[in-house]
Design a protein around this motif. Structure first.
Motif, PDB file in Angstrom:
ATOM      1  N   GLY A  51      -1.426  -4.294  -9.650  1.00 21.63           N
ATOM      2  CA  GLY A  51      -0.109  -3.980 -10.184  1.00 21.63           C
ATOM      3  C   GLY A  51       0.782  -3.085  -9.359  1.00 21.63           C
ATOM      4  N   TRP A  52       0.347  -2.672  -8.166  1.00 25.30           N
ATOM      5  CA  TRP A  52       1.250  -1.911  -7.305  1.00 25.30           C
ATOM      6  C   TRP A  52       2.074  -2.927  -6.528  1.00 25.30           C
ATOM      7  N   PHE A  53       3.381  -2.756  -6.525  1.00 25.34           N
ATOM      8  CA  PHE A  53       4.252  -3.749  -5.912  1.00 25.34           C
ATOM      9  C   PHE A  53       4.657  -3.410  -4.488  1.00 25.34           C
ATOM     10  N   ASP A  54       4.408  -2.184  -4.058  1.00 30.91           N
ATOM     11  CA  ASP A  54       4.674  -1.862  -2.661  1.00 30.91           C
ATOM     12  C   ASP A  54       3.719  -0.765  -2.202  1.00 30.91           C
ATOM     13  N   GLN A  55       3.586  -0.686  -0.900  1.00 30.26           N
ATOM     14  CA  GLN A  55       2.628   0.218  -0.281  1.00 30.26           C
ATOM     15  C   GLN A  55       2.932   1.689  -0.574  1.00 30.26           C
ATOM     16  N   SER A  56       4.193   2.059  -0.590  1.00 32.22           N
ATOM     17  CA  SER A  56       4.531   3.475  -0.791  1.00 32.22           C
ATOM     18  C   SER A  56       4.116   3.958  -2.180  1.00 32.22           C
ATOM     19  N   HIS A  57       4.321   3.133  -3.218  1.00 29.67           N
ATOM     20  CA  HIS A  57       3.909   3.538  -4.572  1.00 29.67           C
ATOM     21  C   HIS A  57       2.392   3.607  -4.681  1.00 29.67           C
ATOM     22  N   PHE A  58       1.722   2.647  -4.062  1.00 27.55           N
ATOM     23  CA  PHE A  58       0.262   2.651  -4.079  1.00 27.55           C
ATOM     24  C   PHE A  58      -0.282   3.920  -3.419  1.00 27.55           C
ATOM     25  N   ILE A  59       0.212   4.241  -2.225  1.00 25.68           N
ATOM     26  CA  ILE A  59      -0.280   5.420  -1.504  1.00 25.68           C
ATOM     27  C   ILE A  59       0.046   6.699  -2.271  1.00 25.68           C
ATOM     28  N   ARG A  60       1.249   6.771  -2.849  1.00 22.71           N
ATOM     29  CA  ARG A  60       1.631   7.965  -3.621  1.00 22.71           C
ATOM     30  C   ARG A  60       0.698   8.154  -4.819  1.00 22.71           C
ATOM     31  N   ASP A  61       0.435   7.088  -5.577  1.00 22.29           N
ATOM     32  CA  ASP A  61      -0.465   7.195  -6.732  1.00 22.29           C
ATOM     33  C   ASP A  61      -1.888   7.542  -6.294  1.00 22.29           C
ATOM     34  N   PHE A  62      -2.347   6.923  -5.228  1.00 21.88           N
ATOM     35  CA  PHE A  62      -3.696   7.185  -4.728  1.00 21.88           C
ATOM     36  C   PHE A  62      -3.838   8.660  -4.363  1.00 21.88           C
ATOM     37  N   LYS A  63      -2.872   9.162  -3.607  1.00 23.59           N
ATOM     38  CA  LYS A  63      -2.937  10.564  -3.176  1.00 23.59           C
ATOM     39  C   LYS A  63      -2.770  11.526  -4.350  1.00 23.59           C
ATOM     40  N   ARG A  64      -1.920  11.169  -5.321  1.00 25.67           N
ATOM     41  CA  ARG A  64      -1.697  12.019  -6.484  1.00 25.67           C
ATOM     42  C   ARG A  64      -3.000  12.253  -7.247  1.00 25.67           C
ATOM     43  N   HIS A  65      -3.843  11.229  -7.333  1.00 27.46           N
ATOM     44  CA  HIS A  65      -5.039  11.330  -8.163  1.00 27.46           C
ATOM     45  C   HIS A  65      -6.319  11.626  -7.394  1.00 27.46           C
ATOM     46  N   THR A  66      -6.331  11.429  -6.073  1.00 27.02           N
ATOM     47  CA  THR A  66      -7.535  11.740  -5.300  1.00 27.02           C
ATOM     48  C   THR A  66      -7.329  12.923  -4.363  1.00 27.02           C
ATOM     49  N   TRP A  90      -6.276  -3.627   1.661  1.00 26.76           N
ATOM     50  CA  TRP A  90      -5.427  -2.765   0.828  1.00 26.76           C
ATOM     51  C   TRP A  90      -4.275  -3.504   0.165  1.00 26.76           C
ATOM     52  N   PRO A  91      -3.477  -4.279   0.898  1.00 17.91           N
ATOM     53  CA  PRO A  91      -2.332  -4.931   0.251  1.00 17.91           C
ATOM     54  C   PRO A  91      -2.739  -5.873  -0.890  1.00 17.91           C
ATOM     55  N   ALA A  92      -3.769  -6.667  -0.685  1.00 13.14           N
ATOM     56  CA  ALA A  92      -4.207  -7.605  -1.722  1.00 13.14           C
ATOM     57  C   ALA A  92      -4.785  -6.863  -2.922  1.00 13.14           C
ATOM     58  N   LEU A  93      -5.600  -5.866  -2.651  1.00 18.61           N
ATOM     59  CA  LEU A  93      -6.218  -5.089  -3.724  1.00 18.61           C
ATOM     60  C   LEU A  93      -5.158  -4.358  -4.546  1.00 18.61           C
ATOM     61  N   ALA A  94      -4.195  -3.743  -3.871  1.00 20.11           N
ATOM     62  CA  ALA A  94      -3.129  -3.016  -4.562  1.00 20.11           C
ATOM     63  C   ALA A  94      -2.261  -3.961  -5.387  1.00 20.11           C
TER      64      ALA A  94
END
Length: 187
Positions: A144-159, A136-140
Motif C-alpha cells: 500500500g505504499w505508493f511511492d518510495q519517499s512515503h515508504f522510507i519515511r514510515d519505515f524510519k519513523r517506526h524502526t 523494495w519497490p514491489a514489496l512496498a
C-alpha cells in the motif's frame, strides 16, 4: 468563564475492582470543583479542605459499548488488511471517517492510520529475507505504499533506520538463522 462564573466540572472517581465499602464509596463519590479551584488544587497539591491530595490514577475513558465493539472490529479489519483505506473502513462500520478517527484514538490510543502503518510495517518485516535481494519497490507497493519517499519515511519513523540501514544491521549482526523481523541491532 462565561458571565463571570467559573464552569463547574464533575470528575468521577476511578473505578475499582475491589468489593469493599471503601471501593464502593470511591466508585459512587464524585468531586465537584470549579475550574479555578481545580487549577489551584493542581498547583498547590491540596484539596479545598487543605488536605494533601492522594495520588490516584487518572480515570480511563469509558467508551460506549457500541464504540468499543466498533473499534475492536476496526482493529481486526486492519490486522486482516493493513493497506485498506480508513475512509472505506469507516463507511463499512457505519460511521464517518472523522468519527472513527476520534473514537478509535480515544479507545485504542492511536489513530487508525497510525495503527495501519505499524501493521503494514510488521507484515513487511515478517516477509523480508535480509539475506536475499530485497525487492523494495514491489514489496512496498504490495503493502500500500505508493511511492518510495512515503515508504522510507514510515519505515524510519517506526524502526529508527532506513530500509537499507535495517538490512545492513541485520546482516552485520546476525547469521541467517538468527535474524528476526523487527529487531534493529545497534553497532
Amino acid at each position: 468563564m462565561a458571565g463571570g462564573h467559573a464552569a463547574a466540572t464533575t470528575t468521577p472517581a476511578p473505578r475499582r475492582s475491589g468489593a469493599g465499602p471503601d471501593s464502593l464509596l470511591d466508585a459512587l463519590t464524585t468531586t465537584l470543583t470549579t475550574g479555578s479551584e481545580r487549577r489551584a488544587q493542581e498547583r498547590d497539591g491540596t484539596q479545598p479542605g487543605g488536605d494533601t491530595l492522594r495520588a490516584r490514577p487518572l480515570p480511563l475513558p469509558h467508551p460506549t459499548r457500541p464504540g468499543l465493539e466498533r473499534c475492536e472490529r476496526a482493529v481486526a479489519a486492519l490486522e486482516a488488511d493493513p493497506a485498506r483505506a480508513i475512509g472505506a473502513l469507516a463507511a463499512e462500520l457505519g460511521v464517518s471517517h472523522g468519527h472513527l478517527d476520534r473514537e478509535f484514538t480515544e479507545v485504542v490510543g492511536l489513530s487508525p492510520r497510525v495503527l495501519a502503518r505499524i501493521l503494514r510495517l510488521r507484515v513487511l518485516l515478517a516477509r523480508l529475507d535480509v539475506y536475499a535481494p530485497v525487492p523494495w519497490p514491489a514489496l512496498a507497493a504490495e503493502l500500500g505504499w505508493f511511492d518510495q519517499s512515503h515508504f522510507i519515511r514510515d519505515f524510519k519513523r517506526h524502526t529508527g533506520v532506513t530500509p537499507s540501514e535495517y538490512v545492513a544491521a541485520q546482516r552485520g549482526s546476525f547469521t541467517p538463522d538468527q535474524a528476526a523481523p523487527g529487531f534493529v541491532p545497534r553497532r
